[in-house]
Design a protein around this motif. Structure first.
Motif, PDB file in Angstrom:
ATOM      1  N   ALA A 118       2.104   6.154  -2.018  1.00  0.00           N
ATOM      2  CA  ALA A 118       0.985   7.005  -2.435  1.00  0.00           C
ATOM      3  C   ALA A 118       1.155   7.427  -3.896  1.00  0.00           C
ATOM      4  O   ALA A 118       0.192   7.435  -4.661  1.00  0.00           O
ATOM      5  CB  ALA A 118       0.874   8.223  -1.527  1.00  0.00           C
ATOM      6  N   GLN A 127      -1.337   6.498  -6.917  1.00  0.00           N
ATOM      7  CA  GLN A 127      -1.891   7.552  -7.768  1.00  0.00           C
ATOM      8  C   GLN A 127      -1.732   7.180  -9.244  1.00  0.00           C
ATOM      9  O   GLN A 127      -2.667   7.292 -10.032  1.00  0.00           O
ATOM     10  CB  GLN A 127      -1.211   8.881  -7.489  1.00  0.00           C
ATOM     11  N   VAL A 175      -3.637  11.202  -4.023  1.00  0.00           N
ATOM     12  CA  VAL A 175      -3.548  10.129  -3.041  1.00  0.00           C
ATOM     13  C   VAL A 175      -2.761  10.658  -1.852  1.00  0.00           C
ATOM     14  O   VAL A 175      -1.664  11.175  -2.013  1.00  0.00           O
ATOM     15  CB  VAL A 175      -2.875   8.874  -3.626  1.00  0.00           C
ATOM     16  N   LEU A 196      -5.112   5.430   3.637  1.00  0.00           N
ATOM     17  CA  LEU A 196      -4.814   5.940   2.312  1.00  0.00           C
ATOM     18  C   LEU A 196      -6.095   6.568   1.792  1.00  0.00           C
ATOM     19  O   LEU A 196      -7.147   5.924   1.782  1.00  0.00           O
ATOM     20  CB  LEU A 196      -4.375   4.791   1.403  1.00  0.00           C
ATOM     21  N   VAL A 206      -7.869   8.344  -1.428  1.00  0.00           N
ATOM     22  CA  VAL A 206      -7.806   8.558  -2.872  1.00  0.00           C
ATOM     23  C   VAL A 206      -8.932   9.512  -3.246  1.00  0.00           C
ATOM     24  O   VAL A 206     -10.104   9.215  -2.998  1.00  0.00           O
ATOM     25  CB  VAL A 206      -7.948   7.231  -3.653  1.00  0.00           C
TER      26      VAL A 206
END
Length: 119
Positions: A63, A67, A89, A96, A98
């Motif tokens: 993550a 990001q 994120v 996932l 965002v």
């Protein structure tokens, strides 16, 4: 004022599909995020590289990498359209998420674009 949709497409009436400014910017953000690097012939460096992470383990480290990739890509490709205020994120189970926080240039109103997908 009306803006073109991104990516370019035609409407059901056969004319150029239109969007308001906020929708156009959201479409542009999604286009940067979902375009694979090397996919565009004349701009092989365009995109955020998210597709490269599809089979990666969904961990906080991944993550953080996503990001960084997203933030760099948006700052590179949409600097003339938005002021990036932040990217978050989150890795939740096999998803996932965002979240892009931005303002349009010349406007201090914060806006959010949330994109989710399986990883």
């Amino acid at each position: 004022m009306t803006w073109f949709s991104f990516p370019y497409r035609t409407s059901a009436a056969g004319t150029t599909a239109e969007a308001d400014r906020d929708q156009q910017i959201r479409d542009m953000i999604e286009q940067v995020l979902f375009t694979r690097r090397g996919e565009r012939l004349n701009r092989p460096e365009f995109g955020a590289g998210l597709h490269e992470m599809v089979f990666s383990e969904n961990t906080p480290e991944i993550a953080a990498a996503v990001q960084h990739m997203v933030q760099g890509a948006l700052q590179q490709w949409l600097v003339e359209v938005i002021e990036l205020r932040g990217v978050r994120v989150e890795a939740v189970d096999s998803q996932l998420r965002v979240t892009v926080v931005y303002s349009r240039l010349g406007d201090d109103e914060l806006r959010r674009a949330v994109v989710e997908g399986a990883i």
